[in-house]
Design a protein around this motif. Structure first.
Motif, short mmCIF file in Angstrom:
data_model
loop_
_atom_site.label_atom_id
_atom_site.label_comp_id
_atom_site.label_asym_id
_atom_site.label_seq_id
_atom_site.Cartn_x
_atom_site.Cartn_y
_atom_site.Cartn_z
N ILE A 32 51.39 41.11 40.37
CA ILE A 32 50.27 40.52 41.22
C ILE A 32 48.58 41.11 40.52
CG2 ILE A 32 48.33 42.53 42.79
CD1 ILE A 32 50.96 43.32 44.09
N VAL A 33 48.02 40.09 40.21
CA VAL A 33 46.75 40.04 39.53
C VAL A 33 45.39 41.03 39.88
CG1 VAL A 33 45.43 38.86 37.83
CG2 VAL A 33 48.07 37.55 38.48
N TRP A 45 42.87 30.28 35.99
CA TRP A 45 41.01 31.23 36.32
C TRP A 45 43.16 32.06 35.95
CZ3 TRP A 45 40.14 30.16 42.13
CH2 TRP A 45 38.77 28.66 42.63
N TYR A 46 43.67 32.02 35.65
CA TYR A 46 43.91 33.48 34.81
C TYR A 46 42.88 34.18 33.97
CZ TYR A 46 47.94 36.82 33.39
OH TYR A 46 47.55 38.79 33.03
N GLN A 47 42.73 33.47 33.36
CA GLN A 47 41.90 33.13 31.86
C GLN A 47 40.14 33.92 32.30
OE1 GLN A 47 43.89 33.29 28.60
NE2 GLN A 47 45.50 32.57 29.97
N LEU A 48 40.01 34.19 32.48
CA LEU A 48 38.57 34.16 33.34
C LEU A 48 38.56 36.23 33.45
CD1 LEU A 48 38.33 32.48 37.24
CD2 LEU A 48 37.23 31.54 34.82
N PRO A 49 37.26 36.21 32.96
CA PRO A 49 37.06 38.13 33.27
C PRO A 49 37.55 38.47 34.68
CG PRO A 49 35.46 36.86 32.26
CD PRO A 49 36.25 35.63 32.82
N LYS A 50 38.31 39.44 34.96
CA LYS A 50 38.31 39.71 36.39
C LYS A 50 37.26 39.85 37.42
CE LYS A 50 42.94 41.23 35.18
NZ LYS A 50 43.70 39.99 35.86
N ASP A 51 36.19 39.97 37.30
CA ASP A 51 35.36 40.17 37.86
C ASP A 51 34.15 37.98 38.26
OD1 ASP A 51 34.38 42.49 37.88
OD2 ASP A 51 32.85 42.76 36.58
N ALA A 52 34.83 37.19 37.65
CA ALA A 52 35.15 35.88 37.85
C ALA A 52 36.45 35.48 38.48
CB ALA A 52 34.76 35.18 36.86
N LEU A 53 36.90 36.23 38.48
CA LEU A 53 39.02 35.88 38.92
C LEU A 53 37.27 36.24 40.82
CD1 LEU A 53 40.74 34.06 39.62
CD2 LEU A 53 41.86 36.58 38.93
N ARG A 54 38.17 37.58 40.64
CA ARG A 54 36.96 38.35 42.57
C ARG A 54 36.05 37.54 42.13
NH1 ARG A 54 37.96 43.54 43.82
NH2 ARG A 54 39.14 43.66 41.48
#
Length: 121
Positions: A29-30, A69-78
């Motif tokens: 879970i990412v 997209w896994y490399q994105l900052p968590k806020d950007a992915l969210r």
């Protein structure tokens, strides 16, 4: 990236919400959205149920995401995943999502569960 999206009916939306967020039962879970209290929807469907057929408490959509997209900052992915969910489900529906890798880490994807009914007030 191979394009992929699938939607299925959910006879137990609260059960599926727990399953997709359980690290013991899911791939890696990412990221997850805030949890939704699905009980008002479950209760409503139970009181409206008129036949012996299994009721549909909601739906689940699984969408493949670009692996990078896994490399994105968590806020950007969210923000990106939440935009996908809102665009797909609509602004007046409750939804919950979780981003996972598959076992081989070859497919980053999101599970979005949602009610087909307008938000319970």
């Amino acid at each position: 990236m191979k394009s992929f999206a699938r939607t299925t009916k959910l006879p137990s939306i609260s059960g599926r919400a727990g399953y997709m967020s359980d690290p013991g039962k899911q791939e890696e879970i990412v990221l997850e959205s805030e949890k939704v209290d699905w009980q008002p929807y479950v209760d409503f469907e139970a009181t409206q149920h008129k036949t012996n057929a299994r009721q549909n408490e909601g739906r689940e959509m699984m969408v493949s995401l670009p692996n990078d997209w896994y490399q994105l900052p968590k806020d950007a992915l969210r923000n990106r995943v939440d935009l996908i969910a809102k665009t797909t489900v609509g602004k007046d529906r409750d939804y919950q999502w979780a981003v996972h890798w598959n076992k081989d880490r070859t497919n980053l994807h999101v599970h979005i569960i949602f009610s087909e009914r307008q938000r319970v007030k």
